[in-house]
Design a protein around this motif. Structure first.
Motif, mmCIF file in Angstrom:
data_model
loop_
_atom_site.group_PDB
_atom_site.id
_atom_site.type_symbol
_atom_site.label_atom_id
_atom_site.label_comp_id
_atom_site.label_asym_id
_atom_site.label_seq_id
_atom_site.Cartn_x
_atom_site.Cartn_y
_atom_site.Cartn_z
ATOM 1 N N ASP A 22 3.245 -0.984 1.237
ATOM 2 C CA ASP A 22 3.824 0.245 0.681
ATOM 3 C C ASP A 22 4.885 -0.064 -0.375
ATOM 4 O O ASP A 22 5.008 0.640 -1.388
ATOM 5 C CB ASP A 22 4.434 1.097 1.795
ATOM 6 N N ALA A 23 5.659 -1.114 -0.142
ATOM 7 C CA ALA A 23 6.692 -1.494 -1.117
ATOM 8 C C ALA A 23 6.055 -1.953 -2.428
ATOM 9 O O ALA A 23 6.535 -1.626 -3.523
ATOM 10 C CB ALA A 23 7.584 -2.588 -0.534
ATOM 11 N N GLU A 24 4.954 -2.710 -2.348
ATOM 12 C CA GLU A 24 4.276 -3.177 -3.556
ATOM 13 C C GLU A 24 3.645 -2.026 -4.335
ATOM 14 O O GLU A 24 3.577 -2.052 -5.559
ATOM 15 C CB GLU A 24 3.203 -4.202 -3.175
ATOM 16 N N GLU A 25 3.194 -0.983 -3.619
ATOM 17 C CA GLU A 25 2.577 0.168 -4.273
ATOM 18 C C GLU A 25 3.601 1.215 -4.704
ATOM 19 O O GLU A 25 3.246 2.235 -5.281
ATOM 20 C CB GLU A 25 1.562 0.814 -3.325
ATOM 21 N N GLY A 26 4.882 0.981 -4.459
ATOM 22 C CA GLY A 26 5.915 1.912 -4.867
ATOM 23 C C GLY A 26 6.126 3.073 -3.928
ATOM 24 O O GLY A 26 6.853 4.011 -4.254
ATOM 25 N N ARG A 27 5.511 3.035 -2.738
ATOM 26 C CA ARG A 27 5.669 4.129 -1.782
ATOM 27 C C ARG A 27 6.959 4.004 -0.987
ATOM 28 O O ARG A 27 7.347 4.944 -0.279
ATOM 29 C CB ARG A 27 4.456 4.182 -0.848
#
Length: 390
Positions: A356-361
């Motif tokens: 989620d952090a890598e996808e900006g969520r």
């Protein structure tokens, strides 16, 4: 200094050097422009010569050569053949595909000069006279010698050559009072006047304002002539008018063309660029609308940002609640298998949060808070497992 930054700086320096060299080369160049301008005793030749002098005075790289020709028909032909760059032509001359309009120069008046004793008082039908085409010099000589009764000229009122012809031949001007009817057949013609006293102050000649037809003299260019050159010449015409009038008074009549309404010639892009110089840009014309759209965009963007932030916070809160639930259950159980299962679930949650952090969520700040909590719970479960196994 990083390699990529050093490469970018070197590329910029090289580009600037090439640009400066190009500008220096352009400044050193002389652009030769040829103008077909009609007879030397006509206002077209005089105005073209004035334009050439003033343009070179303020733009040394621009050199105009003015050619004497037989008139508008020849000028239009030379322009279409590409043998000249600019030309002065009368608006009633049919346009050609490769010709574009720059500006209106001055009004030419149709003038019929009759010899004293000829008895000519008006312009009558074509069966009442015999037209003899001849040069200006030959026509003047024929008039003075009595070989012809009248001479037709298309010149500005007060033209010196017409004045000399009137004085040398003891001639007078014949009114042309059907200009409105002539306009029906030749739209470029307009009703006009030869003002009282144009050729002599006392006694005045003509004795009163004399009706006639007038036609605009135009400055035109071949279509392929560089837009920047045409724009510069148009700028000289309108911004150096005092210098032009000091050379020839006819330059005082220069006016912005009507966009081809009476001439049927399209405007040259270079001249149009000069005429449009003070028009507001798209941003200026639509400033209020753009301001409203910008405000809406800002409010919409703020709402979206807030919504995204709330979604990120809700996702992070969900992960933290699940970690705390694992901690609560682990602190109460003594079953090693169940503790191992909790630790596996903890590792799975860590993987989801990383994705989620890598996808900006999840924001970087939220991930930092989660990792702090995860470390604490992981350490607590590991200690609980060690204790139960011992």
């Amino acid at each position: 200094m990083p390699y990529r930054l050093r490469f970018l700086i070197i590329a910029l320096i090289v580009a600037m050097a090439i640009g400066l060299a190009y500008l220096a080369d352009r400044r050193g160049q002389v652009v030769d422009i040829t103008v077909a301008a009609g007879p030397a005793d006509g206002e077209g030749f005089q105005v073209a010569s004035a334009i050439a002098e003033v343009a070179h005075r303020y733009h040394p790289g621009l050199r105009l050569s003015v050619l004497e020709t037989r008139g508008s028909v020849d000028n239009m032909r030379l322009l279409e053949e590409g043998r000249v760059d600019l030309a002065t032509v009368q608006a009633n001359i049919p346009g050609r595909p490769g010709v574009r309009l720059i500006t209106a120069l001055y009004p030419d008046a149709l003038q019929l000069i009759a010899r004293q004793g000829s008895g000519i008082q008006s312009v009558s039908g074509p069966n009442d006279f015999q037209a003899l085409p001849m040069s200006n010099v030959a026509a003047a000589y024929a008039m003075q010698s009595g070989a012809v009764d009248a001479v037709f000229r298309v010149r500005t009122p007060g033209n010196t050559a017409v004045r000399d012809l009137i004085e040398d031949s003891r001639a007078y001007l014949v009114p042309i009072d059907q200009a409105e009817a002539m306009k029906l057949r030749w739209p470029a013609l307009q009703p006009g006047w030869i003002p009282k006293g144009s050729y002599r102050g006392f006694p005045p000649l003509p004795e009163e304002d004399l009706p006639t037809a007038v036609v605009q003299s135009l400055l035109v260019a071949r279509t392929e002539l560089d837009d920047e050159i045409v724009q510069t010449i148009t700028q000289v015409l309108f911004e150096r008018s005092r210098d032009l009038v000091a050379i020839t008074p006819s330059a005082g009549f220069v006016a912005a063309a009507d966009g081809g309404r009476a001439t049927f010639l399209p405007m040259h892009p270079g001249a149009q660029r000069y005429y449009d110089r003070e028009k507001p840009s798209f941003l200026q014309e639509n400033a209020e609308l753009l301001a409203v759209l910008l405000s809406v965009a800002v409010l919409t963007g703020s709402g979206l940002i807030q919504l995204i932030s709330q979604r990120r916070k809700g996702r992070l809160d969900s992960y933290n609640h699940r970690i705390l639930a694992l901690y609560s259950d682990a602190s109460e159980t003594t079953d090693p298998a169940r503790l191992i299962q909790h630790r596996s679930e903890l590792m799975r949650l860590l993987g989801q949060v990383v994705d989620d952090a890598e996808e900006g969520r999840i924001t970087p700040e939220g991930f930092h808070i989660f990792s702090f909590t995860w470390d604490a719970v992981n350490e607590a479960i590991s200690e609980r497992l060690a204790a139960t196994e011992s």
